[in-house]
Design a protein around this motif. Sequence first.
Motif, PDB file in Angstrom:
ATOM      1  N   THR A 295       0.833  -1.210   0.000  1.00  0.00           N
ATOM      2  CA  THR A 295       0.000   0.000   0.000  1.00  0.00           C
ATOM      3  C   THR A 295       0.863   1.253   0.000  1.00  0.00           C
ATOM      4  O   THR A 295       0.621   2.205  -0.754  1.00  0.00           O
ATOM      5  CB  THR A 295      -0.921  -0.009   1.225  1.00  0.00           C
ATOM      6  N   PHE A 296       1.899   1.280   0.843  1.00  0.00           N
ATOM      7  CA  PHE A 296       2.769   2.450   0.895  1.00  0.00           C
ATOM      8  C   PHE A 296       3.602   2.587  -0.383  1.00  0.00           C
ATOM      9  O   PHE A 296       3.885   3.695  -0.847  1.00  0.00           O
ATOM     10  CB  PHE A 296       3.682   2.342   2.115  1.00  0.00           C
ATOM     11  N   ALA A 297       4.007   1.459  -0.958  1.00  0.00           N
ATOM     12  CA  ALA A 297       4.847   1.509  -2.152  1.00  0.00           C
ATOM     13  C   ALA A 297       4.128   2.140  -3.340  1.00  0.00           C
ATOM     14  O   ALA A 297       4.768   2.669  -4.247  1.00  0.00           O
ATOM     15  CB  ALA A 297       5.307   0.097  -2.510  1.00  0.00           C
ATOM     16  N   GLN A 298       2.787   2.094  -3.353  1.00  0.00           N
ATOM     17  CA  GLN A 298       2.048   2.664  -4.471  1.00  0.00           C
ATOM     18  C   GLN A 298       2.052   4.190  -4.440  1.00  0.00           C
ATOM     19  O   GLN A 298       2.016   4.838  -5.482  1.00  0.00           O
ATOM     20  CB  GLN A 298       0.605   2.146  -4.450  1.00  0.00           C
ATOM     21  N   ARG A 299       2.094   4.786  -3.237  1.00  0.00           N
ATOM     22  CA  ARG A 299       1.985   6.248  -3.118  1.00  0.00           C
ATOM     23  C   ARG A 299       3.257   6.891  -2.577  1.00  0.00           C
ATOM     24  O   ARG A 299       3.594   8.011  -2.940  1.00  0.00           O
ATOM     25  CB  ARG A 299       0.813   6.599  -2.183  1.00  0.00           C
ATOM     26  N   ARG A 300       3.936   6.206  -1.658  1.00  0.00           N
ATOM     27  CA  ARG A 300       5.194   6.686  -1.061  1.00  0.00           C
ATOM     28  C   ARG A 300       5.020   8.047  -0.376  1.00  0.00           C
ATOM     29  O   ARG A 300       5.865   8.919  -0.468  1.00  0.00           O
ATOM     30  CB  ARG A 300       6.314   6.739  -2.107  1.00  0.00           C
ATOM     31  N   ARG A 301       3.895   8.204   0.279  1.00  0.00           N
ATOM     32  CA  ARG A 301       3.627   9.405   1.074  1.00  0.00           C
ATOM     33  C   ARG A 301       3.381   8.964   2.519  1.00  0.00           C
ATOM     34  O   ARG A 301       2.610   8.040   2.756  1.00  0.00           O
ATOM     35  CB  ARG A 301       2.407  10.166   0.549  1.00  0.00           C
ATOM     36  N   LEU A 302       4.009   9.630   3.442  1.00  0.00           N
ATOM     37  CA  LEU A 302       3.954   9.200   4.843  1.00  0.00           C
ATOM     38  C   LEU A 302       3.723  10.405   5.739  1.00  0.00           C
ATOM     39  O   LEU A 302       4.476  11.385   5.675  1.00  0.00           O
ATOM     40  CB  LEU A 302       5.257   8.504   5.236  1.00  0.00           C
ATOM     41  N   LEU A 303       2.679  10.339   6.556  1.00  0.00           N
ATOM     42  CA  LEU A 303       2.362  11.381   7.530  1.00  0.00           C
ATOM     43  C   LEU A 303       2.702  10.835   8.916  1.00  0.00           C
ATOM     44  O   LEU A 303       2.146   9.821   9.348  1.00  0.00           O
ATOM     45  CB  LEU A 303       0.885  11.772   7.456  1.00  0.00           C
ATOM     46  N   VAL A 304       3.614  11.492   9.626  1.00  0.00           N
ATOM     47  CA  VAL A 304       4.059  11.067  10.949  1.00  0.00           C
ATOM     48  C   VAL A 304       3.432  12.000  11.982  1.00  0.00           C
ATOM     49  O   VAL A 304       3.671  13.222  11.956  1.00  0.00           O
ATOM     50  CB  VAL A 304       5.595  11.102  11.066  1.00  0.00           C
ATOM     51  N   VAL A 305       2.612  11.433  12.886  1.00  0.00           N
ATOM     52  CA  VAL A 305       1.895  12.242  13.869  1.00  0.00           C
ATOM     53  C   VAL A 305       1.858  11.509  15.208  1.00  0.00           C
ATOM     54  O   VAL A 305       2.158  10.322  15.293  1.00  0.00           O
ATOM     55  CB  VAL A 305       0.441  12.528  13.415  1.00  0.00           C
ATOM     56  N   ALA A 306       1.472  12.257  16.225  1.00  0.00           N
ATOM     57  CA  ALA A 306       1.217  11.706  17.550  1.00  0.00           C
ATOM     58  C   ALA A 306      -0.257  11.916  17.874  1.00  0.00           C
ATOM     59  O   ALA A 306      -0.902  12.813  17.324  1.00  0.00           O
ATOM     60  CB  ALA A 306       2.092  12.389  18.600  1.00  0.00           C
ATOM     61  N   PRO A 307      -0.854  11.110  18.757  1.00  0.00           N
ATOM     62  CA  PRO A 307      -2.258  11.337  19.120  1.00  0.00           C
ATOM     63  C   PRO A 307      -2.458  12.662  19.845  1.00  0.00           C
ATOM     64  O   PRO A 307      -3.338  13.442  19.499  1.00  0.00           O
ATOM     65  CB  PRO A 307      -2.587  10.140  20.020  1.00  0.00           C
TER      66      PRO A 307
ATOM     67  N   THR B  15       8.826  13.638  19.782  1.00  0.00           N
ATOM     68  CA  THR B  15       9.148  12.290  19.353  1.00  0.00           C
ATOM     69  C   THR B  15       8.780  12.025  17.901  1.00  0.00           C
ATOM     70  O   THR B  15       9.566  11.416  17.169  1.00  0.00           O
ATOM     71  CB  THR B  15       8.471  11.268  20.270  1.00  0.00           C
ATOM     72  N   PRO B  16       7.606  12.434  17.407  1.00  0.00           N
ATOM     73  CA  PRO B  16       7.346  12.294  15.963  1.00  0.00           C
ATOM     74  C   PRO B  16       8.381  13.028  15.115  1.00  0.00           C
ATOM     75  O   PRO B  16       8.716  12.573  14.013  1.00  0.00           O
ATOM     76  CB  PRO B  16       5.949  12.879  15.800  1.00  0.00           C
ATOM     77  N   LEU B  17       8.902  14.173  15.603  1.00  0.00           N
ATOM     78  CA  LEU B  17       9.927  14.896  14.859  1.00  0.00           C
ATOM     79  C   LEU B  17      11.187  14.041  14.719  1.00  0.00           C
ATOM     80  O   LEU B  17      11.750  13.904  13.624  1.00  0.00           O
ATOM     81  CB  LEU B  17      10.239  16.212  15.561  1.00  0.00           C
ATOM     82  N   ALA B  18      11.629  13.449  15.823  1.00  0.00           N
ATOM     83  CA  ALA B  18      12.811  12.579  15.758  1.00  0.00           C
ATOM     84  C   ALA B  18      12.548  11.376  14.860  1.00  0.00           C
ATOM     85  O   ALA B  18      13.426  10.948  14.098  1.00  0.00           O
ATOM     86  CB  ALA B  18      13.204  12.130  17.163  1.00  0.00           C
ATOM     87  N   ALA B  19      11.321  10.819  14.930  1.00  0.00           N
ATOM     88  CA  ALA B  19      10.993   9.671  14.099  1.00  0.00           C
ATOM     89  C   ALA B  19      11.004  10.040  12.616  1.00  0.00           C
ATOM     90  O   ALA B  19      11.511   9.285  11.781  1.00  0.00           O
ATOM     91  CB  ALA B  19       9.633   9.113  14.503  1.00  0.00           C
ATOM     92  N   SER B  20      10.447  11.197  12.281  1.00  0.00           N
ATOM     93  CA  SER B  20      10.413  11.607  10.868  1.00  0.00           C
ATOM     94  C   SER B  20      11.826  11.845  10.331  1.00  0.00           C
ATOM     95  O   SER B  20      12.144  11.457   9.200  1.00  0.00           O
ATOM     96  CB  SER B  20       9.552  12.859  10.723  1.00  0.00           C
TER      97      SER B  20
END
Length: 583
Positions: free
Chosen positions: A328-340, A346-351
Motif C-alpha cells: 500500500t505504501f509503495a504505491q503512493r510513497r507518502r507518509l504522515l508522521v503524527v502523535a495522538p 518524538t514524531p519529529l525525531a521519528a520523521s
Amino acid sequence: MKDGTPREEHRGAPGHDEPDLLREQFRQLLRYRLLLAAGVLLGLLGGGYLGLSAGSTYIASSEVKVREPTSDPFTGRVLDRVAMGSERRTAVSDLVAGRAADAVGIPAARAGGLKRDLQVSNPPNTEVLRFSYTADAPETAARYANAFVSAYLEVRQEAADDTVERMAEALRTQREPLEERSAELEAEIAEAPEGTAAHQQATARQTLLLGQIGEINAAISSVTSLDTTGGVVITVATAPESPSGPGLGLLLGLGGAVGAGLGLLAAWLRLVFDPRVRSAGDVSRALRAPVLGELPRASREDPDQLLAEGRLAEEYRSVAFRLAYDETFAQRRRLLVVAPRGSIETPLAASVNLAAAFAEMGMDPLLIEADLRTPTLTDQLRHADGVRPGWAGASGRGESGWPAGVRVPIDAGESGIFDLVPGRRVRNVPRALTSAAASRLITHADDKGAVVVVLAPAVLSYADAIALIDRVDGVVVVCDPRDVRRDDLARVRELVVGAGGLLLGAVLHSWGAGSDRRADADAPSRARTPLRPGSTAGGTGTAGTARRVSPEGRAGSTRDISSETMGLRILDPSELEERNPRK
C-alpha cells in the motif's frame, strides 16, 4: 491489492488466540509491581501479626469407648444401643463441667467458662468420644482433658446405677404381695389335715406363688449384677510436646500467598479500569493496524539529538524497511508522521530518522515540517551546526510564508542526503496547508524513487493532520503506550479513516520524550541550549563533516569547515550537483 484499494483486514491487527491474550494480560499485570509488592507486604504483616499475637496454645486429647451396662461382659448383651449424639451432648453439659471443675480445684461459678475450651467429637461409625482441651500450658491441657473424661464417666455411671436401682426397687414392689399371699397359704396348709382337698389346693397355690417369687428374685439378681461402668478410657491425655496450630513460619507463608493473590486482584482491577494502553497488542487492537516497531526503552544520552544511534537507529531502519516493502505504501510513497496528543518532539525525531533511513535505502526522501504553529526543527538544526541556516530568513517566501519553495539538502552522514522543507509560523495555518504550493510539494512522491515524509502536529490537538490526509494517505502514529489512552487511539483511527486516509501502523516508544510533561519541562532549555554533537547516520558510528561558523564568520566572513560533529549539517546545494543531482 493490485487495484490500489487497501483492504481493512490487511491493515488490521493480527488475530490472537486465547492463550496469547492470557499471556499478554499476565505480562501487563506484572507492570503493576507496586500493587503486587504492597499486597505481598500486607499479607506478610498480617501473618506475622497473627503469629505473634495469638501466642502458643496446646491441645491434649483423651478418648473414651462408650458402653452400656451389661450382665455379661463376654456376651456383650446390653440393655439398649448407645446414642452417640446424646452422649456427646452429655459430655459438654454443665453437670460434667461442674464435676471437672471440682476435680481441678476451680470454683463451680467458673465451670461454664471452663468448658469453652473443650471440644468433644465422635469419629464416624464408632462409639468413641474424643475429648480435646486447649490451654496455654501443655500440663494444664492434659489435666483438664483427663478431668472432663473422669467427670463424664462418673456422671454416666451414676446415671446407670440409678437406673438399676429403680428397676430393682420396682421388682421388689411386685414381690411383696406375692410373699404376703405365700405366708397366708403356708398358714392354711398347716391348719388343713393332710390328704384333704383343702390341703391339696392350698399346697398347689403356694407352689405357684413360690415360682413367681423365684422369677422376680432372679430378675432382681440379674439387674443388680449389671456392670454399670460408663466406658473405657482407651487414650489418656498427656502433655503435648509442641504447640498446636500453624507456626509463625507457616502463617508468614500463608500471609504472603494471600497477599500475592490480593495484589494480583488489585492489579487486575487497575488494569481493567485503566484507560491507557499498556502493550503493543492494545495499540494494535485500538488502531486496527500493526505495530511497526518498538523503540528501545533505554533513554538516549541526549534526548535532543535527532539522528539515533545503536539499537535505536536499527529500530528506525527496521520500520523504514517495513514501510518500503508494504504494498500500500509503495504505491503512493507518502507518509504522515503524527502523535495522538501532546508534544511533537518524538514524531519529529521519528520523521528525521525515517527520512535518513529512506535515504540509506537509495530513495530520494523529502522531509516536510508541516508544523506551522510551533516549528522547532529550524532551531534544532541551528543548534546542531552552530549557525542559523540561511533559509531561516524571511526572503523568498510566498504570500502565506509557507512553503518557501526551497528544498534544503541535509547531510545525514553515511545514510546519505535528504531534502528538508522547514516549517514556519504563518497567520493562517489551514490556508497554508491546503494551498496549491503545499499540494505541489507533496507530489514530489510521484517522482521515480522519491518518498515524502510529512511531520504534522498531534491529530487530537489540531486539525492540521486531517487537512493533509487526503493528499498524503499513509499515516504512522508515534506514541508512548504509557501515556496514550485507548479512546484517543480509537478517535485517531476514526478521524484518519473518515478523512480517507490509511493507518499504516504505529511506532511505540517508552523513554518519555513525547509526553506532555517532558515537552513542557524541556521547551525553555531547547530554546537556549545547543545540541550535543554526537549522532551517526543510521547508527553506523561514523561522524560527518559539519560546517560551523567562527565568530568572524558570523559577521559575514569565511566559514570554518574543518571542525567535525555528529549532528545534522546544512549543505550548500552547489556542492551536491554531482552527489545528488536534482531531477
